[in-house]
Design a protein around this motif. Structure first.
Motif, short mmCIF file in Angstrom:
data_model
loop_
_atom_site.label_atom_id
_atom_site.label_comp_id
_atom_site.label_asym_id
_atom_site.label_seq_id
_atom_site.Cartn_x
_atom_site.Cartn_y
_atom_site.Cartn_z
N ARG A 12 12.30 -0.43 -0.11
CA ARG A 12 11.03 -1.17 -0.20
C ARG A 12 10.20 -1.01 1.08
NH1 ARG A 12 9.09 -6.34 0.34
NH2 ARG A 12 10.81 -6.82 1.71
N ALA A 13 10.86 -1.15 2.22
CA ALA A 13 10.15 -1.02 3.50
C ALA A 13 9.68 0.42 3.71
CB ALA A 13 11.06 -1.46 4.65
N ALA A 14 10.50 1.39 3.25
CA ALA A 14 10.10 2.81 3.39
C ALA A 14 8.82 3.07 2.58
CB ALA A 14 11.23 3.72 2.90
N LYS A 15 8.78 2.49 1.39
CA LYS A 15 7.61 2.68 0.52
C LYS A 15 6.37 2.02 1.15
CE LYS A 15 6.19 2.23 -4.25
NZ LYS A 15 6.61 1.84 -5.58
N LEU A 16 6.57 0.80 1.64
CA LEU A 16 5.45 0.05 2.20
C LEU A 16 4.82 0.79 3.39
CD1 LEU A 16 3.91 -2.67 2.14
CD2 LEU A 16 5.53 -3.51 3.82
N ILE A 17 5.66 1.21 4.33
CA ILE A 17 5.11 1.84 5.53
C ILE A 17 4.43 3.18 5.18
CG2 ILE A 17 7.22 3.05 6.37
CD1 ILE A 17 5.26 1.12 8.83
N THR A 18 5.04 3.92 4.26
CA THR A 18 4.48 5.23 3.90
C THR A 18 3.13 5.06 3.20
OG1 THR A 18 6.75 5.99 3.65
CG2 THR A 18 5.06 7.41 2.74
N LYS A 19 3.09 4.08 2.28
CA LYS A 19 1.85 3.81 1.54
C LYS A 19 0.72 3.36 2.48
CE LYS A 19 1.22 1.50 -2.73
NZ LYS A 19 1.76 0.53 -3.69
N VAL A 20 1.07 2.41 3.35
CA VAL A 20 0.03 1.85 4.23
C VAL A 20 -0.45 2.90 5.23
CG1 VAL A 20 -0.46 0.08 5.97
CG2 VAL A 20 0.89 -0.50 3.96
N TRP A 21 0.47 3.68 5.80
CA TRP A 21 0.05 4.72 6.76
C TRP A 21 -0.87 5.74 6.08
CZ3 TRP A 21 4.55 6.57 10.50
CH2 TRP A 21 4.87 5.53 11.37
N LYS A 22 -0.53 6.10 4.86
CA LYS A 22 -1.34 7.10 4.15
C LYS A 22 -2.73 6.52 3.84
CE LYS A 22 -2.22 10.94 2.21
NZ LYS A 22 -2.61 12.02 3.09
N ARG A 23 -2.72 5.28 3.31
CA ARG A 23 -3.99 4.68 2.89
C ARG A 23 -4.89 4.38 4.09
NH1 ARG A 23 -2.57 -0.30 0.38
NH2 ARG A 23 -3.13 -1.26 2.35
N ARG A 24 -4.32 3.75 5.11
CA ARG A 24 -5.16 3.33 6.24
C ARG A 24 -5.49 4.46 7.21
NH1 ARG A 24 -3.20 -2.17 9.03
NH2 ARG A 24 -3.03 -3.38 7.13
N TYR A 25 -4.53 5.36 7.40
CA TYR A 25 -4.71 6.35 8.49
C TYR A 25 -4.63 7.79 7.99
CZ TYR A 25 -3.58 2.17 11.17
OH TYR A 25 -3.57 0.90 11.69
N ASP A 26 -4.45 7.99 6.70
CA ASP A 26 -4.23 9.32 6.14
C ASP A 26 -3.10 10.03 6.90
OD1 ASP A 26 -4.54 11.46 4.49
OD2 ASP A 26 -6.10 12.41 5.68
#
Ligand SMILES: Cc1cc2nc3c(=O)[nH]c(=O)nc-3n(C[C@H](O)[C@H](O)[C@H](O)COP(=O)(O)O)c2cc1C
Length: 365
Positions: A139-153
């Motif tokens: 769950r944490a792996a998904k969250l960090i990957t999603k947020v980094w991609k969305r916010r910072y590409d």
């Protein structure tokens, strides 16, 4: 099969072994450079790295920035071509300043756990520094990957998955650890691989998954490669080396520790910490006494009015050799260390046992 190399962003380590950052002061330039010189990835601890600076008590933030600069430069001098990183706790109060300093010093990679390092990509875009979060669930792996991609590409340059056998602070609730409700590292790694796979497909990239916690022999390393990791992070075993930056008494405490001496303590960070039972730890069992007389304001989560002890003071005492009155972090397999060897010998042993069949593995240590 020989140990494969490990590719993280633009870096290629000859050996797929990251030496985990160990604070306070257990992994500094000496250990990190020795590991890097053997072809692994050496990690300097970014936790209170300025503890030897004169102004450590009066200007903690500045001392830690100076400490980081000194240790990175020393390590680079000792290992000009090796891969060097720094471990910076997300829970640190001066987290952003420490990160900026390490990036300015052109560190190869930053590893960050004890909280999700959501803002980390903003500090490394268009630099050579790679960033690696430490997580303990799919769950944490998904969250960090999603947020980094969305916010910072930005996608993680690798992900470290840390399980319950690791040393120091653990990202699990104490009651779940006590009730055996935590999945094995293997299961969590599989969850993370399944979670990250769709991102790799969608963005046509590889995000190396690194397993950490209780990995000791080459055979352990092989078992994790079989389930699809690209590398491992090991910390505890490297304490039993001449190159480890801690006082000899700290290393001897490992050599003398038995399995039953390894226990948990409630850390002021707000997480359980795995430690060697000693006089210091026994004082706090069943006690609610607050013994903090000075605060460094080092951790976001620590409240000096209610915390049982100052973790900075306790860890510094231990690393300086006061092993009865200080706090000694250790991983589950620390009791296996029965002599002090060298980083080179540990790598030789891992390479040898990586190729052995189960029944033939007999560690020389
Ligand atoms: C003495 C010690 C200190 C540690 N300090 C830190 C730290 O400051 N930050 C961190 O993210 N992990 C820390 N860890 C965890 C390690 O970096 C590593 O991920 C973990 O211990 C791997 O498991 P192993 O020790 O069984 O090999 C520490 C571990 C030990 C043994």
């Amino acid at each position: 099969m020989n140990l494969p190399n490990l590719k993280i962003g633009n870096l290629i380590a000859k050996l797929p072994i990251i030496q985990g950052g160990m604070g306070i002061g257990v992994s500094l330039s000496k250990l990190a450079s020795a590991v890097a010189n053997e072809g692994g990835i050496g990690i300097i601890s970014g936790a209170q790295t300025g503890f030897k600076e004169k102004n450590f008590r009066t200007d903690n933030d500045k001392a830690n920035v100076n400490g980081i600069i000194k240790e990175i430069r020393k390590a680079r001098k000792l290992s000009p071509d090796g891969i060097l990183g720094i471990n910076i706790l997300k829970a640190s109060n001066n987290y952003f300043e420490l990160v900026k300093t390490a990036v300015k010093e052109k560190i190869d990679l930053i590893i960050s756990g004890a909280g999700l390092p959501i803002e980390l990509p903003s500090f490394v875009k268009n630099t050579e520094t790679n960033i690696i979060p430490i997580i303990s669930s799919g769950r944490a792996a998904k969250l960090i990957t999603k947020v980094w991609k969305r916010r910072y590409d930005y996608l993680p340059d690798a992900i470290i998955v840390e399980g319950k056998k690791a040393g120091g602070h653990l990202g699990f609730k104490r009651k779940n650890l006590d009730n055996n409700l935590i999945k094995s590292l293997k299961e969590i790694v599989k969850d993370v691989i399944d979670t990250i796979n769709p991102f790799e497909k969608k963005y046509n990239t590889k995000i190396p998954i690194i397993a950490a916690g209780g990995i000791y022999s080459g055979e352990d390393v092989r078992k994790f490669f079989k389930i699809g990791v690209s590398g491992v992070q090991m910390a505890t075993r490297f304490v039993g080396t001449e190159e480890c930056d801690a006082d000899i008494k700290f290393k001897e405490a490992y050599v003398n520790a038995k399995k039953e001496d390894i226990c948990f303590i409630k850390s002021p960070v707000g997480m359980p910490g795995k430690v060697i039972k000693n006089h210091f730890v026994e004082q706090f069992q069943g006690s609610n006494l607050n013994r903090i007389d000075r605060c460094y304001k080092c951790l976001k989560e620590c409240n000096p009015k209610t915390a049982l002890f100052c973790i900075t003071d306790a860890l510094i005492k231990a690393v300086n050799g006061d092993t009865e009155n200080g706090l000694i972090f250790i991983g589950d397999n620390g009791y296996k260390i029965n002599k002090i060897s060298t980083v080179k010998e540990i790598f030789q042993d891992i390479k040898r046992s990586f190729n052995l069949k189960k029944e033939k593995v007999s560690s020389i240590f």
